[in-house]
Scaffold this motif. Structure first.
Motif, mmCIF file in Angstrom:
data_model
loop_
_atom_site.group_PDB
_atom_site.id
_atom_site.type_symbol
_atom_site.label_atom_id
_atom_site.label_comp_id
_atom_site.label_asym_id
_atom_site.label_seq_id
_atom_site.Cartn_x
_atom_site.Cartn_y
_atom_site.Cartn_z
ATOM 1 N N ARG A 1 1.001 -11.085 8.552
ATOM 2 C CA ARG A 1 1.811 -10.384 7.550
ATOM 3 C C ARG A 1 1.155 -10.441 6.175
ATOM 4 N NH1 ARG A 1 5.395 -14.018 4.854
ATOM 5 N NH2 ARG A 1 7.062 -12.458 4.754
ATOM 6 N N ILE B 1 -1.485 -7.798 5.936
ATOM 7 C CA ILE B 1 -0.871 -6.475 5.776
ATOM 8 C C ILE B 1 -0.443 -6.266 4.332
ATOM 9 C CG2 ILE B 1 1.132 -5.067 6.362
ATOM 10 C CD1 ILE B 1 0.907 -6.084 9.196
ATOM 11 N N ARG C 1 -1.329 -1.808 16.427
ATOM 12 C CA ARG C 1 -0.294 -2.165 15.476
ATOM 13 C C ARG C 1 1.026 -1.467 15.804
ATOM 14 N NH1 ARG C 1 -4.836 -3.626 13.622
ATOM 15 N NH2 ARG C 1 -5.295 -4.664 11.656
ATOM 16 N N TYR D 1 -3.418 -5.390 2.457
ATOM 17 C CA TYR D 1 -3.800 -3.997 2.724
ATOM 18 C C TYR D 1 -2.953 -3.032 1.896
ATOM 19 C CZ TYR D 1 -4.457 0.374 5.313
ATOM 20 O OH TYR D 1 -4.718 1.679 5.656
ATOM 21 N N LYS E 1 4.197 -2.488 11.680
ATOM 22 C CA LYS E 1 4.003 -3.801 12.293
ATOM 23 C C LYS E 1 4.629 -4.892 11.433
ATOM 24 C CE LYS E 1 1.696 -7.748 13.186
ATOM 25 N NZ LYS E 1 1.690 -8.954 12.329
ATOM 26 N N TYR E 2 4.472 -4.785 10.106
ATOM 27 C CA TYR E 2 5.078 -5.759 9.200
ATOM 28 C C TYR E 2 6.604 -5.725 9.316
ATOM 29 C CZ TYR E 2 6.541 -8.023 4.874
ATOM 30 O OH TYR E 2 7.147 -8.857 3.966
ATOM 31 N N ASN F 1 0.360 -0.305 9.767
ATOM 32 C CA ASN F 1 0.452 -1.642 9.181
ATOM 33 C C ASN F 1 1.859 -1.924 8.666
ATOM 34 O OD1 ASN F 1 -2.173 -3.297 8.944
ATOM 35 N ND2 ASN F 1 -2.860 -1.215 8.533
#
Length: 385
Positions: free
Chosen positions: A367, A370, A242, A373, A321-322, A318
């Protein structure tokens, strides 16, 4: 600080990291957007960039994921990202360095570090994308003590050029009877290990493949790490993935932004550079801000991971990465809009990034997952599934 040419801010980096960033940027500039992947990979390996995160005793640079993310970001910012940096040294190299046997480390790490060996990574399946608990690729014990793998994988990058693939399979827990994830090294020429190219609407040097594992027989030492700690070992590779995907996206966004800024300074309409108009200047400034913010979260995630805080690194990775995926898509879109019709010509090379930029929104985790999450893990909200 950064200027208008897509260069990176380095105010929170060490002198060593700034020197690494500058050196990799020079390497990327020499190769440019029309780069030869093999030539760039080879040179980056000889210079020690590919294995900067791997242990020194196995030929690496002894640094961390943060330094490896610098390498990928700077190459991407010059238009020549090496996608397999995400997979070979970041995922596979990290997992083997942390959990591999002495023989696995001796066999693989020096080559992964200098680029003479590469490894692909197979986790996604046709019916098990984001939900890794639904993986159906299974590994059962053979009479000789080895393993037999059966299953399918999709969207596996670079299998045709990789010496082996790190496959996520599931074995049966002798105590509970439930299936648990485990990692296996599958050589490219293993009998029953077949690959089929997936035709993509994406212009990339690395190709995507579907894999079929038809009773692939492996020796006992193909298993990486402890059979009972597979989930921990799996996420030891997914968090760097990620972080590196964020670096890939930020580099691409910077490349597109740099092209747009240069064009906006030179292109004149009625005697005035188009970059003087706030309708173009402000969206470009916003794209720059969002890329910088994404990098800060990426650096946080990398530092947490390198410090051994896997739980906090998971949340930050996370988020990074988003943020990077969103910033990249916006930067590419605005770059194309700034160039107008020229943004879709092959001469400027931005049109192909429209498709490529969306990869960072989709892979290796979408996305939406994420956001799930963060809502569950960070905010403590209940699940809907």
């Amino acid at each position: 600080m950064s200027g208008g040419n897509g260069t990176a801010s380095t105010v929170i980096e060490t002198t060593e990291q700034r020197d690494l960033r500058a050196a990799v940027a020079r390497l990327g500039a020499r190769h440019g957007a029309g780069y030869d992947r093999e030539a760039l990979w080879s040179e980056a390996g000889k210079l020690g960039y590919l294995g900067v995160n791997l242990p020194q005793e196995h030929g690496g640079g002894g640094r961390g994921v943060e330094e490896l993310s610098i390498v990928l970001e700077e190459l991407g910012a010059q238009g020549c990202p090496l996608l397999l940096l995400i997979v070979s040294p970041a995922i596979c190299g990290t997992v083997i360095a942390r959990f591999g046997s002495k023989e696995q480390k001796r066999r693989w790490l020096p080559g992964l570090a200098d680029g003479t060996l590469t490894m692909a990574f197979g986790i996604t399946e046709p019916d098990a994308g984001s939900n890794s608990h639904r993986i159906t690729t299974t590994a059962r014990r053979a009479e000789d003590g080895g393993w037999i793998l059966t299953g399918r994988k999709v969207f596996v990058s670079g299998v045709d050029i990789a010496d082996a693939t790190l496959i996520v399979g599931r074995t049966q827990d002798a105590r509970t009877g439930k299936l648990k994830p485990c990692l296996f090294i599958v050589p490219r020429d293993a009998e029953g290990f077949r690959r089929t190219p997936i035709e993509m609407e994406l212009r990339a040097v690395e190709k995507q493949f579907e894999l079929l594992l038809d009773d692939v027989r492996l020796p006992a030492d193909a298993l990486v790490g402890d059979e009972d700690a597979g989930l921990l070992q799996l996420f030891a590779g997914l968090n760097p993935e990620r972080v590196m995907t964020a670096a890939f996206a930020i580099g691409m966004g910077r490349y597109a932004l740099g092209k747009a800024v240069a064009y906006a300074k030179e292109r004149t309409v009625w005697g005035t550079p188009i970059g003087a108009h706030q309708a173009l200047a402000h969206p470009l400034a916003q794209a720059h801000i969002e890329l910088e913010l994404a990098r800060l979260m990426m650096q946080k995630a990398a530092r947490l991971y390198d410090a051994g805080d896997d739980v906090a690194a998971g949340e930050a990775a996370n988020m990074a990465k988003y943020a990077a995926g969103e910033a990249c898509v916006k930067a590419v879109d605005q770059a194309v809009q700034t160039l107008g019709g020229n943004g879709l010509t092959r001469e400027y090379g931005l049109g192909q990034l429209i498709t490529a930029s969306r990869v960072a929104r989709i892979a290796p985790v979408s996305r939406e997952m994420i956001l799930n999450y963060v809502s569950h893990q960070s905010l403590g909200l209940p699940k809907s599934y």
